[in-house]
Design an enzyme around this catalytic site. Structure first.
Site, PDB file in Angstrom:
ATOM      1  CB  SER A 174      -1.043   0.116   0.983  1.00 23.10           C
ATOM      2  OG  SER A 174      -1.596   0.985   1.106  1.00 23.10           O
ATOM      3  CE1 TYR A 187      -0.210  -2.099   5.832  1.00 19.13           C
ATOM      4  CE2 TYR A 187       0.070   0.241   4.957  1.00 19.13           C
ATOM      5  CZ  TYR A 187      -0.399  -1.233   5.082  1.00 19.13           C
ATOM      6  OH  TYR A 187      -0.211  -1.497   3.904  1.00 19.13           O
TER       7      TYR A 187
END
Length: 187
Positions: A174, A187
Site C-alpha cells: 500500500s 502500519y
C-alpha cells in the site's frame, strides 16, 4: 562531500530523464501483453478487496486460480465469482501469519494442483489506531502477515520457479506505507 552530492543529484536527474523518455516511447510503442491463459496463479488474501479484484482479473484472462484467505466465506465467494467467469478455482483457508501453515498448504498445492507460475502476495492486515493505542499483538500480527507471510510464501514457491526458469512473483503493498497518517503509524 559536495561533489558527491552533486554527482548523486546528477545521477538522479539522468535516471529521471531516462524514465520519462522510456514512458513516453511506451505511449506510442506499447509492449506486447503476455497471455495469462492457463497460468497457475496463487493469490493470498483473495477473500475481499484487492485480492478479490485481482482474482477476478486473472479469471477474465483464463488463468487457473488457487485462492488463499483466512476467511473461508470470503474466499469461497471470490471463487464463485471467478467460476462464473469460466475459471477453474481451488480455495484454501490459510493464516498467512503461520509459517508452517503456509509451507504445508504450499506443499499440498504443488502435489495436488501443480507448479504455481504466478504468485501474488496480497495478504495484509492493518490496524487503524494511533500508535500508543495500537496493541502490541496487533503490531506483531501486521509484521507476521504483511512482511513475514510474504517471505514464507515466496520461499515456498520460488525454488520451483527457479528450477523451471519460469514464473512471476508480485508483492502488493500500500502507498499508505510511505506516508504518515496519525491512525496508521504502526502500519
Amino acid at each position: 562531500k559536495t561533489m558527491n552530492l552533486f554527482l548523486e543529484f546528477l545521477l538522479f536527474l539522468v535516471t529521471l530523464l531516462y524514465s520519462y523518455l522510456e514512458a513516453f516511447v511506451k505511449l506510442f510503442v506499447p509492449v506486447k501483453r503476455k497471455s495469462l491463459s492457463g497460468e497457475l496463479v496463487l493469490i493470498t488474501g483473495a477473500g475481499h478487496g484487492v485480492g478479490r479484484a485481482t482474482a477476478l482479473e486473472f479469471a477474465k484472462r483464463q488463468s487457473r486460480l488457487v485462492l488463499w484467505d483466512i476467511n473461508k466465506h470470503g474466499v469461497e465467494e471470490t471463487a464463485a465469482e471467478c467460476q462464473k467467469l469460466g475459471a477453474t478455482v481451488q480455495t484454501f483457508v490459510v493464516d498467512c501469519s503461520k509459517r508452517e501453515e503456509i509451507y504445508s498448504t504450499a506443499d499440498k498445492v504443488k502435489k495436488d494442483i501443480g507448479d504455481v507460475t504466478i504468485l501474488v502476495n496480497n495478504a495484509g492486515v492493518i490496524t487503524a489506531a494511533d500508535f500508543l493505542s495500537t496493541q502490541e499483538h496487533q503490531i506483531e500480527r501486521m509484521f507476521e502477515v504483511n512482511i513475514l507471510g510474504h517471505m514464507w510464501t515466496t520461499r515456498a514457491f520460488l525454488p520451483v520457479m527457479m528450477n523451471n526458469n519460469y514464473g512471476h512473483i508480485v508483492t502488493v503493498a500500500s502507498a499508505a506505507g510511505h506516508f504518515v497518517s496519525p491512525f496508521m503509524v504502526a502500519y
